[in-house]
Design a protein around this motif. Structure first.
Motif, PDB file in Angstrom:
ATOM      1  N   LEU A  45      13.745   2.530   5.385  1.00  0.00           N
ATOM      2  CA  LEU A  45      12.331   2.910   5.495  1.00  0.00           C
ATOM      3  C   LEU A  45      11.435   1.918   4.752  1.00  0.00           C
ATOM      4  O   LEU A  45      10.310   1.652   5.166  1.00  0.00           O
ATOM      5  CB  LEU A  45      12.116   4.321   4.926  1.00  0.00           C
ATOM      6  CG  LEU A  45      12.752   5.462   5.716  1.00  0.00           C
ATOM      7  CD1 LEU A  45      12.711   6.758   4.924  1.00  0.00           C
ATOM      8  CD2 LEU A  45      12.021   5.637   7.051  1.00  0.00           C
TER       9      LEU A  45
ATOM     10  N   PRO B  10       9.399  -0.055   7.794  1.00  0.00           N
ATOM     11  CA  PRO B  10       8.603   1.193   7.844  1.00  0.00           C
ATOM     12  C   PRO B  10       8.056   1.484   9.239  1.00  0.00           C
ATOM     13  O   PRO B  10       7.882   2.646   9.609  1.00  0.00           O
ATOM     14  CB  PRO B  10       7.471   0.942   6.837  1.00  0.00           C
ATOM     15  CG  PRO B  10       7.401  -0.539   6.676  1.00  0.00           C
ATOM     16  CD  PRO B  10       8.786  -1.058   6.913  1.00  0.00           C
ATOM     17  N   HIS B  11       7.845   0.416  10.034  1.00  0.00           N
ATOM     18  CA  HIS B  11       7.282   0.607  11.383  1.00  0.00           C
ATOM     19  C   HIS B  11       8.233   1.408  12.279  1.00  0.00           C
ATOM     20  O   HIS B  11       7.774   2.093  13.189  1.00  0.00           O
ATOM     21  CB  HIS B  11       7.010  -0.761  12.022  1.00  0.00           C
ATOM     22  CG  HIS B  11       8.230  -1.620  12.097  1.00  0.00           C
ATOM     23  ND1 HIS B  11       8.699  -2.342  11.017  1.00  0.00           N
ATOM     24  CD2 HIS B  11       9.101  -1.836  13.105  1.00  0.00           C
ATOM     25  CE1 HIS B  11       9.802  -2.991  11.379  1.00  0.00           C
ATOM     26  NE2 HIS B  11      10.075  -2.702  12.637  1.00  0.00           N
TER      27      HIS B  11
ATOM     28  N   ALA C 122       9.896   4.090  11.651  1.00  0.00           N
ATOM     29  CA  ALA C 122       9.685   5.537  11.529  1.00  0.00           C
ATOM     30  C   ALA C 122       8.224   5.912  11.723  1.00  0.00           C
ATOM     31  O   ALA C 122       7.923   6.992  12.241  1.00  0.00           O
ATOM     32  CB  ALA C 122      10.160   6.016  10.153  1.00  0.00           C
ATOM     33  N   ALA C 123       7.320   5.012  11.305  1.00  0.00           N
ATOM     34  CA  ALA C 123       5.915   5.423  11.222  1.00  0.00           C
ATOM     35  C   ALA C 123       4.992   4.664  12.165  1.00  0.00           C
ATOM     36  O   ALA C 123       3.817   5.023  12.279  1.00  0.00           O
ATOM     37  CB  ALA C 123       5.427   5.241   9.776  1.00  0.00           C
TER      38      ALA C 123
ATOM     39  N   ASN D 205       0.961   2.537  10.544  1.00  0.00           N
ATOM     40  CA  ASN D 205       1.176   3.420   9.380  1.00  0.00           C
ATOM     41  C   ASN D 205       2.206   2.873   8.398  1.00  0.00           C
ATOM     42  O   ASN D 205       2.663   3.596   7.521  1.00  0.00           O
ATOM     43  CB  ASN D 205       1.631   4.797   9.876  1.00  0.00           C
ATOM     44  CG  ASN D 205       0.619   5.401  10.810  1.00  0.00           C
ATOM     45  OD1 ASN D 205      -0.558   5.468  10.482  1.00  0.00           O
ATOM     46  ND2 ASN D 205       1.059   5.803  11.988  1.00  0.00           N
ATOM     47  N   SER D 206       2.566   1.608   8.565  1.00  0.00           N
ATOM     48  CA  SER D 206       3.653   1.044   7.763  1.00  0.00           C
ATOM     49  C   SER D 206       3.380   1.113   6.262  1.00  0.00           C
ATOM     50  O   SER D 206       4.250   1.485   5.481  1.00  0.00           O
ATOM     51  CB  SER D 206       3.922  -0.414   8.172  1.00  0.00           C
ATOM     52  OG  SER D 206       4.597  -0.426   9.400  1.00  0.00           O
TER      53      SER D 206
ATOM     54  N   ALA E  99       3.761   4.597   4.993  1.00  0.00           N
ATOM     55  CA  ALA E  99       5.176   4.987   4.953  1.00  0.00           C
ATOM     56  C   ALA E  99       5.834   4.405   3.708  1.00  0.00           C
ATOM     57  O   ALA E  99       6.605   5.085   3.014  1.00  0.00           O
ATOM     58  CB  ALA E  99       5.884   4.502   6.216  1.00  0.00           C
ATOM     59  N   ARG E 100       5.513   3.139   3.396  1.00  0.00           N
ATOM     60  CA  ARG E 100       6.078   2.499   2.199  1.00  0.00           C
ATOM     61  C   ARG E 100       5.616   3.225   0.930  1.00  0.00           C
ATOM     62  O   ARG E 100       6.398   3.426   0.008  1.00  0.00           O
ATOM     63  CB  ARG E 100       5.641   1.036   2.133  1.00  0.00           C
ATOM     64  CG  ARG E 100       6.469   0.143   3.011  1.00  0.00           C
ATOM     65  CD  ARG E 100       6.101  -1.296   2.781  1.00  0.00           C
ATOM     66  NE  ARG E 100       7.323  -2.102   2.793  1.00  0.00           N
ATOM     67  CZ  ARG E 100       7.490  -3.221   2.130  1.00  0.00           C
ATOM     68  NH1 ARG E 100       6.530  -3.705   1.373  1.00  0.00           N
ATOM     69  NH2 ARG E 100       8.616  -3.880   2.207  1.00  0.00           N
TER      70      ARG E 100
ATOM     71  N   HIS F 147       5.012   6.251   0.639  1.00  0.00           N
ATOM     72  CA  HIS F 147       5.739   7.518   0.516  1.00  0.00           C
ATOM     73  C   HIS F 147       7.198   7.323   0.148  1.00  0.00           C
ATOM     74  O   HIS F 147       7.802   8.181  -0.492  1.00  0.00           O
ATOM     75  CB  HIS F 147       5.628   8.324   1.814  1.00  0.00           C
ATOM     76  CG  HIS F 147       4.349   9.074   1.913  1.00  0.00           C
ATOM     77  ND1 HIS F 147       3.165   8.485   2.266  1.00  0.00           N
ATOM     78  CD2 HIS F 147       4.060  10.364   1.662  1.00  0.00           C
ATOM     79  CE1 HIS F 147       2.194   9.380   2.241  1.00  0.00           C
ATOM     80  NE2 HIS F 147       2.713  10.538   1.884  1.00  0.00           N
ATOM     81  N   VAL F 148       7.772   6.210   0.566  1.00  0.00           N
ATOM     82  CA  VAL F 148       9.202   6.033   0.298  1.00  0.00           C
ATOM     83  C   VAL F 148       9.449   5.484  -1.114  1.00  0.00           C
ATOM     84  O   VAL F 148      10.480   5.764  -1.721  1.00  0.00           O
ATOM     85  CB  VAL F 148       9.890   5.174   1.392  1.00  0.00           C
ATOM     86  CG1 VAL F 148       9.616   3.694   1.238  1.00  0.00           C
ATOM     87  CG2 VAL F 148      11.389   5.420   1.398  1.00  0.00           C
TER      88      VAL F 148
END
Ligand SMILES: N[C@@H](CCC(=O)N[C@@H](CS)C(=O)NCC(=O)O)C(=O)O
Length: 210
Positions: free
Chosen positions: A110, A114-115, A117-118, A122-123, A126-127, A129-130
């Motif tokens: 992730l 990140p792309h 999943a998101a 939204n990359s 997503a980063r 959040h991870v």
């Protein structure tokens, strides 16, 4: 002789490191992941997942870094990198291998991709959040080592420690690298002092986090 399809510093690093540590004869095949070689038909015929590593054993291609690490460690019991089937530590060893494979390594997928999943747009989110999830994983592992270390299995070094140190390395350029946690840093220091680590770095042409 085993054939390892690898990319420097990627998940294949764990398998390569263990091949060196266990002194198992092997041949290396560089997969140019930047050029997309892992998605070409000839590689997909070996590993339909289009990722490294692939290890060809007795002519049969095998994949999944954690599974390959367990297979190699079991192949050479005298090296004592995997508790035997009747050893009480075996269950903990399997637990840690699966924990790293299921709960820690996917967080890096992730982080790096990140792309997937998101979506591209939204990359960054997503980063964001991870990142705390990766840091929480380090905190839990460090707490475990503080109470039950210095290795994941206490006094016994195992393939799980090699796996953990590879994953730690992946965090080296993150805002909070895993080495910020003292017991994790101590474990990495011990594993990095091994001759196999130096050989791995030389063979993969790595310099960072030496
Ligand atoms: N679960 C797989 C994951 C392997 C993986 O994601 N490898 C990455 C490098 S660390 C890769 O090949 N990435 C290229 C891609 O996905 O196209 C394993 O542990 O073997």
């Amino acid at each position: 002789m085993d054939q390892l399809y690898y990319a420097p510093g990627a998940a294949s690093m764990l398998v390569h490191w263990l091949l060196l540590e266990l002194e198992l004869p092997h041949e290396l095949h560089l997969v140019d992941t930047a050029a997309g070689a892992q998605k070409r038909p000839e590689y997909l015929a070996l590993n339909p997942n289009g990722v490294v590593p692939t290890l060809v054993v007795d002519g049969r291609p095998l994949f999944e870094a954690a599974a390959l690490a367990m297979t190699l460690a079991d192949r050479k019991p005298q090296a004592r990198l995997a508790p035997g089937f009747h050893d009480p530590l075996r269950a903990q060893y399997v637990q840690w291998m699966f924990h790293l494979a299921n709960a820690v390594q996917p967080l890096f997928r992730l982080w790096w991709y990140p792309h997937e999943a998101a979506g591209e747009a939204n990359s960054e989110l997503a980063r964001e959040h991870v990142r705390p999830r990766i840091e929480a994983a380090w905190a839990r592992l460090d707490t475990h080592l503080a109470g039950h270390g210095p290795h994941l299995l206490g006094d016994a070094l195992s393939a799980a420690d090699f796996y953990l140190v590879m994953l730690m390395r992946w965090s080296r350029n993150m805002p909070m690298p895993a080495t910020q946690w003292p017991h994790l840093a101590a474990l990495a220091g011990r594993l990095k002092a091994r001759a196999s680590f130096r050989a791995l770095y030389a063979a993969e042409g790595l310099t960072e986090w030496a």
